[in-house]
Design a protein around this motif. Structure first.
Motif, PDB file in Angstrom:
ATOM      1  N   ILE A  12       8.485   5.245 -11.926  1.00  0.00           N
ATOM      2  CA  ILE A  12       9.102   4.742 -10.722  1.00  0.00           C
ATOM      3  C   ILE A  12       7.932   4.551  -9.690  1.00  0.00           C
ATOM      4  CG2 ILE A  12      11.593   5.562 -10.824  1.00  0.00           C
ATOM      5  CD1 ILE A  12      10.586   8.104  -9.082  1.00  0.00           C
ATOM      6  N   ALA A  13       8.208   3.455  -8.970  1.00  0.00           N
ATOM      7  CA  ALA A  13       7.019   3.159  -8.268  1.00  0.00           C
ATOM      8  C   ALA A  13       7.215   2.046  -7.192  1.00  0.00           C
ATOM      9  CB  ALA A  13       5.647   2.421  -8.936  1.00  0.00           C
ATOM     10  N   HIS A  14       6.575   1.842  -6.302  1.00  0.00           N
ATOM     11  CA  HIS A  14       6.656   0.673  -5.293  1.00  0.00           C
ATOM     12  C   HIS A  14       6.080  -0.548  -6.135  1.00  0.00           C
ATOM     13  CE1 HIS A  14       7.213  -1.555  -1.317  1.00  0.00           C
ATOM     14  NE2 HIS A  14       6.076  -2.070  -1.804  1.00  0.00           N
ATOM     15  N   ILE A  15       6.565  -1.924  -5.827  1.00  0.00           N
ATOM     16  CA  ILE A  15       5.961  -2.785  -6.663  1.00  0.00           C
ATOM     17  C   ILE A  15       4.504  -2.915  -6.551  1.00  0.00           C
ATOM     18  CG2 ILE A  15       6.456  -4.500  -4.762  1.00  0.00           C
ATOM     19  CD1 ILE A  15       7.269  -6.438  -7.208  1.00  0.00           C
ATOM     20  N   ASP A  16       3.901  -3.303  -7.746  1.00  0.00           N
ATOM     21  CA  ASP A  16       2.469  -3.618  -7.990  1.00  0.00           C
ATOM     22  C   ASP A  16       1.778  -2.373  -7.828  1.00  0.00           C
ATOM     23  OD1 ASP A  16       2.581  -6.236  -8.275  1.00  0.00           O
ATOM     24  OD2 ASP A  16       1.978  -6.752  -6.034  1.00  0.00           O
ATOM     25  N   HIS A  17       2.181  -1.146  -7.872  1.00  0.00           N
ATOM     26  CA  HIS A  17       1.521   0.098  -7.763  1.00  0.00           C
ATOM     27  C   HIS A  17       0.850   0.400  -9.238  1.00  0.00           C
ATOM     28  CE1 HIS A  17       2.258   1.849  -3.588  1.00  0.00           C
ATOM     29  NE2 HIS A  17       1.887   0.569  -3.404  1.00  0.00           N
ATOM     30  N   GLY A  18       1.494  -0.349 -10.261  1.00  0.00           N
ATOM     31  CA  GLY A  18       0.855  -0.195 -11.565  1.00  0.00           C
ATOM     32  C   GLY A  18       1.991   0.455 -12.653  1.00  0.00           C
ATOM     33  N   LYS A  19       3.227   0.111 -12.488  1.00  0.00           N
ATOM     34  CA  LYS A  19       4.241   0.674 -13.442  1.00  0.00           C
ATOM     35  C   LYS A  19       4.029   0.090 -14.873  1.00  0.00           C
ATOM     36  CE  LYS A  19       8.794  -0.347 -13.522  1.00  0.00           C
ATOM     37  NZ  LYS A  19      10.110  -0.013 -13.082  1.00  0.00           N
ATOM     38  N   SER A  20       3.941  -1.169 -14.875  1.00  0.00           N
ATOM     39  CA  SER A  20       3.970  -2.078 -16.303  1.00  0.00           C
ATOM     40  C   SER A  20       2.474  -1.684 -16.856  1.00  0.00           C
ATOM     41  CB  SER A  20       4.005  -3.340 -15.664  1.00  0.00           C
ATOM     42  OG  SER A  20       5.263  -3.685 -15.279  1.00  0.00           O
ATOM     43  N   THR A  21       1.421  -1.529 -15.868  1.00  0.00           N
ATOM     44  CA  THR A  21       0.362  -1.328 -16.799  1.00  0.00           C
ATOM     45  C   THR A  21       0.289  -0.052 -17.173  1.00  0.00           C
ATOM     46  OG1 THR A  21      -0.819  -2.717 -14.866  1.00  0.00           O
ATOM     47  CG2 THR A  21      -2.203  -1.218 -16.326  1.00  0.00           C
ATOM     48  N   LEU A  22       0.825   0.929 -16.457  1.00  0.00           N
ATOM     49  CA  LEU A  22       0.970   2.362 -17.084  1.00  0.00           C
ATOM     50  C   LEU A  22       1.702   2.444 -18.575  1.00  0.00           C
ATOM     51  CD1 LEU A  22       0.076   5.307 -16.859  1.00  0.00           C
ATOM     52  CD2 LEU A  22       2.204   5.664 -15.502  1.00  0.00           C
ATOM     53  N   ILE A 103       4.342   6.826  -9.596  1.00  0.00           N
ATOM     54  CA  ILE A 103       3.261   6.247  -9.537  1.00  0.00           C
ATOM     55  C   ILE A 103       2.852   5.770  -8.143  1.00  0.00           C
ATOM     56  CG2 ILE A 103       1.756   4.508 -10.046  1.00  0.00           C
ATOM     57  CD1 ILE A 103       3.034   6.032 -12.284  1.00  0.00           C
ATOM     58  N   VAL A 104       1.787   6.222  -7.369  1.00  0.00           N
ATOM     59  CA  VAL A 104       1.298   5.956  -5.914  1.00  0.00           C
ATOM     60  C   VAL A 104       0.144   5.125  -6.097  1.00  0.00           C
ATOM     61  CG1 VAL A 104       1.194   6.480  -3.668  1.00  0.00           C
ATOM     62  CG2 VAL A 104       2.990   7.708  -5.140  1.00  0.00           C
ATOM     63  N   ASP A 105      -0.006   4.057  -5.360  1.00  0.00           N
ATOM     64  CA  ASP A 105      -1.254   3.394  -5.526  1.00  0.00           C
ATOM     65  C   ASP A 105      -2.253   4.304  -4.673  1.00  0.00           C
ATOM     66  OD1 ASP A 105      -2.465  -0.130  -5.360  1.00  0.00           O
ATOM     67  OD2 ASP A 105      -3.317   1.279  -4.394  1.00  0.00           O
ATOM     68  N   ALA A 106      -3.625   4.504  -5.078  1.00  0.00           N
ATOM     69  CA  ALA A 106      -4.551   5.163  -4.465  1.00  0.00           C
ATOM     70  C   ALA A 106      -4.952   4.718  -3.216  1.00  0.00           C
ATOM     71  CB  ALA A 106      -5.776   5.812  -5.338  1.00  0.00           C
ATOM     72  N   ALA A 107      -5.142   3.472  -3.045  1.00  0.00           N
ATOM     73  CA  ALA A 107      -5.335   2.696  -1.869  1.00  0.00           C
ATOM     74  C   ALA A 107      -4.156   2.349  -0.825  1.00  0.00           C
ATOM     75  CB  ALA A 107      -6.096   1.325  -2.442  1.00  0.00           C
ATOM     76  N   GLN A 108      -3.022   2.322  -1.501  1.00  0.00           N
ATOM     77  CA  GLN A 108      -2.002   1.770  -0.686  1.00  0.00           C
ATOM     78  C   GLN A 108      -1.028   3.314   0.038  1.00  0.00           C
ATOM     79  OE1 GLN A 108      -1.091  -1.336   0.276  1.00  0.00           O
ATOM     80  NE2 GLN A 108      -2.860  -1.899  -1.239  1.00  0.00           N
ATOM     81  N   GLY A 109      -0.859   4.072  -0.922  1.00  0.00           N
ATOM     82  CA  GLY A 109      -0.372   5.182  -0.451  1.00  0.00           C
ATOM     83  C   GLY A 109       1.317   4.764  -0.559  1.00  0.00           C
ATOM     84  N   ILE A 110       2.071   5.758  -0.012  1.00  0.00           N
ATOM     85  CA  ILE A 110       3.389   5.861  -0.059  1.00  0.00           C
ATOM     86  C   ILE A 110       4.032   4.525   0.373  1.00  0.00           C
ATOM     87  CG2 ILE A 110       5.698   6.905   0.514  1.00  0.00           C
ATOM     88  CD1 ILE A 110       4.025   9.465   0.020  1.00  0.00           C
ATOM     89  N   GLU A 111       4.944   3.797  -0.103  1.00  0.00           N
ATOM     90  CA  GLU A 111       5.483   2.631   0.277  1.00  0.00           C
ATOM     91  C   GLU A 111       7.086   2.813   0.307  1.00  0.00           C
ATOM     92  OE1 GLU A 111       4.085   0.321   2.027  1.00  0.00           O
ATOM     93  OE2 GLU A 111       2.218   0.144   1.406  1.00  0.00           O
TER      94      GLU A 111
END
Ligand code: GDP
Ligand code: MG
Length: 598
Positions: A12-22, A103-111
């Protein structure tokens, strides 16, 4: 025992945080496939699709993983839809799991969607494994984001795994963590069958393919099963798992996640969240959490070319086979002629269906402005549900009107708190709460009428926060509002497809706005066209579309022929989306403009 080695989880992730890549990285690691083999396997799967006539949707893949303890584990990686319209499907996909990688983006943080997904995962008692992704980015701040995970979600910061899905860093730790922390499924394989449907899709050759998770009992081909919500019975033809290619199995038992084919003709007979049991020896109680999906947003769909009416019906019937949430019924509009009133889960769902009708079925559509469902109490004591503004009874017959409300969470950097609150206020929002996520970011909570956010809320939010805001909402129920119907008249004629429901306090401004907008959008005609907004008999705003001064082609008179042709083509193109309403040509945009605020 085999079951101890099963791990069912989602990402689970906010969009673009890398779910598909992972997910790609995990697929590579677990099936020990290179990317090229992976592609080939997918191609095989597609060959298979042709051969056996089976459609593949990669939302529940079985993988094998050899862990550091030397044991081989069976992973079921379950995909979830990524949009708030499909929150119920997300919740059922999560209900098929014991754990989730967050998944949480290390640059964006929680969205906003990070939190929304966490709530859904907690509702389903999942073990949540936080992963800070994209640590390779120069702008990554893993420590800050770890702290945020602890403060906002309440998961210990030390539990956060660090990863770069893009560069393949931290993937082994993630997989080991799944083995260690996601509980193995439990349940009695001898008990009466309880399987939960978390997705289904219609395949033209095999009928419906049901994606399900076995919670109790065991199911085999040849058995008779029953869908508990609908009561429908079917015989199991085939069961199996996707690896990602479909592999038939002798049985599916407790903890397994796989597919079932059972001569089911329509996805509405295999509803998401329903419980599958044996017809002869059914379980006493269905699994909790089943909800029938109700459309939240309605609009009229009309063919631009009246000859396409039957084609449009066929298109809707075909789409309905694969979409239990889509509803439609025939409707006649004085302005637009014969068409259909259609119900959708939300605006994205609506846009997807419209686009598919236009692309796959090649039918040009005129769509009316989306409307929510109002609950109207009449003075004679009756109450009605209204999903088409034109059908709202006259004000003197209406005792009160209730409309659906949502709880919306908006996350933004400090600097944008002002614009966000202004927007929410303008959209009739009630302030609920505001919390700092860290020194620099704020979570703002409002209750808002759904009708105010179905249209352009998200776009406006994005532009007024320079794209920094993230947004999510959930429905909280109905509330009374002072609403009235506003009619729009073109050339003195009431146009039913342009009626709109507005709040009394803003009715005058909205009316003025709409008539000005229509004046801009409706091209000049041969004659002058008055545009009026009225509430009941009372005209509250007016503008005039001036008569056309000269023929467009006159400009090209004597000019070169190719320019002339271009202009004609352009005109024709423009005409495609025009509808003759009375004797006025109205373009598609006009029907949407009644909802726009500025
Ligand atoms: P999703 O929307 O959550 O499925 O996100 P995607 O997996 O599609 O990733 C969104 C974008 O982030 C893509 O451009 C990815 O290449 C990029 N991305 C994903 N993981 C990483 C990472 O670890 N590091 C960097 N730098 N980019 C990443
Ligand atoms: Mg993705």
């Amino acid at each position: 025992q085999r079951r101890d080695k099963i791990r069912n989880f989602s990402i689970i992730a906010h969009i673009d945080h890398g779910k598909s890549t992972l997910a790609d990285r995990i697929l590579e690691k677990t099936s020990a496939l290179t990317q090229r083999e992976m592609k080939n396997q997918m191609l095989d799967a597609m060959d298979l699709e042709r051969e056996r006539g089976i459609t593949i949707k990669l939302n529940a893949v079985q993988l094998t993983y050899k862990a550091n303890d030397g044991e081989e584990y069976i992973f079921h990686l379950i995909d979830t839809p990524g949009h708030v319209d499909f929150a119920y499907e997300v919740s059922r996909s999560l209900a098929a799991c014991e754990g989730a990688l967050l998944i949480v983006d290390a640059a964006q943080g929680i969205e906003a969607q990070t939190l929304a997904n966490v709530y859904l995962a907690l509702d389903n008692d999942l073990e949540i494994l936080p992963v800070i992704n994209k640590i390779d980015l120069p702008s990554a701040e893993p420590d800050r984001v770890k702290q945020e995970v602890e403060d906002v979600i309440g998961l210990p910061m030390d539990d956060c795994l660090l990863a770069s899905a893009k560069n393949g860093i931290g993937i082994d730790d993630i997989l080991e963590s799944v083995v260690k922390h996601v509980p193995a499924p439990d349940g009695d394989p001898e008990a009466p069958l309880k399987a939960m449907i978390f997705d289904s899709l219609y395949d033209p050759y095999r009928g419906v393919i049901v994606y399900m998770r076995i919670v109790e009992g065991t199911v085999k081909p040849g058995e008779k099963i029953k869908m508990m919500a609908t009561g429908k019975e079917f015989e199991v033809q085939e069961i199996g798992v996707f690896t990602p290619k479909p592999v038939s199995k002798e049985e599916l038992t407790v903890g397994d996640v796989g597919f079932m084919i059972a001569s089911i003709k329509n996805v509405s007979d295999s509803r998401v969240g329903d419980t599958v049991t044996h017809a002869e020896t059914p379980t006493a109680e269905p699994l909790p959490g089943y909800r029938r999906l109700n459309p939240m947003v309605f609009c009229g769909l009309y063919p631009v070319d009246t000859n396409d009416y039957n084609g449009l019906r066929e298109a809707l019937e075909k789409l309905e086979l694969n979409d239990a949430a889509l509803q439609f019924e025939a409707e006649t509009s004085q302005a637009l002629g014969f068409g259909f009133r259609c119900g959708f889960l939300g605006l994205l769902h609506m846009e997807i269906i419209q686009e598919r009708i236009e692309r796959e079925f090649d039918i040009d559509l005129i769509t009316t402005a989306p409307s929510v469902v109002y609950e109207v109490q009449l003075t004679d004591g009756e109450s009605v549900r209204i999903d088409n503004p034109a059908e709202m009874p006259d004000a003197q017959k209406v005792e009160s009107v209730q409309e659906p409300y949502v709880k919306a969470e908006v996350m933004v950097p400090n600097d944008f708190v002002g614009p966000v609150m202004e927007l929410c206020q303008k959209k009739r929002g009630d302030y609920v709460d505001m919390k700092y996520l860290d020194a620099n970011r704020v979570n703002i909570v409002y209750e808002l009428p759904l009708s105010e956010i179905v249209y352009d809320f998200f776009d406006t939010l994005k532009s007024s926060t320079k794209g920094y805001a993230s947004f999510d909402y959930e429905l909280i129920g109905y509330k009374e509002s002072r609403l009235v119907k506003m009619d729009i008249l073109l050339n003195g004629e009431k146009i039913d497809a342009l009626s709109v429901i507005v709040h009394r306090d803003t009715a005058y401004d909205r009316g003025k706005n709409i008539v000005e907008k229509l004046k801009e959008l409706i091209p000049r005609q041969q004659f002058e066209v008055p545009v009026q907004a009225s509430i009941g008999q009372k005209i509250i705003a007016r503008s005039t579309i001036k008569a056309m001064r000269k023929n467009v082609l006159a400009k090209c008179y004597g000019g070169d022929i190719s320019r002339k042709r271009k202009l004609l083509e352009k005109q024709k193109e423009g005409k495609k989306r025009m509808k003759n309403v009375g004797n006025v040509e109205v373009p598609q945009e006009a029907f949407m403009s009644v909802l726009s605020m500025d």
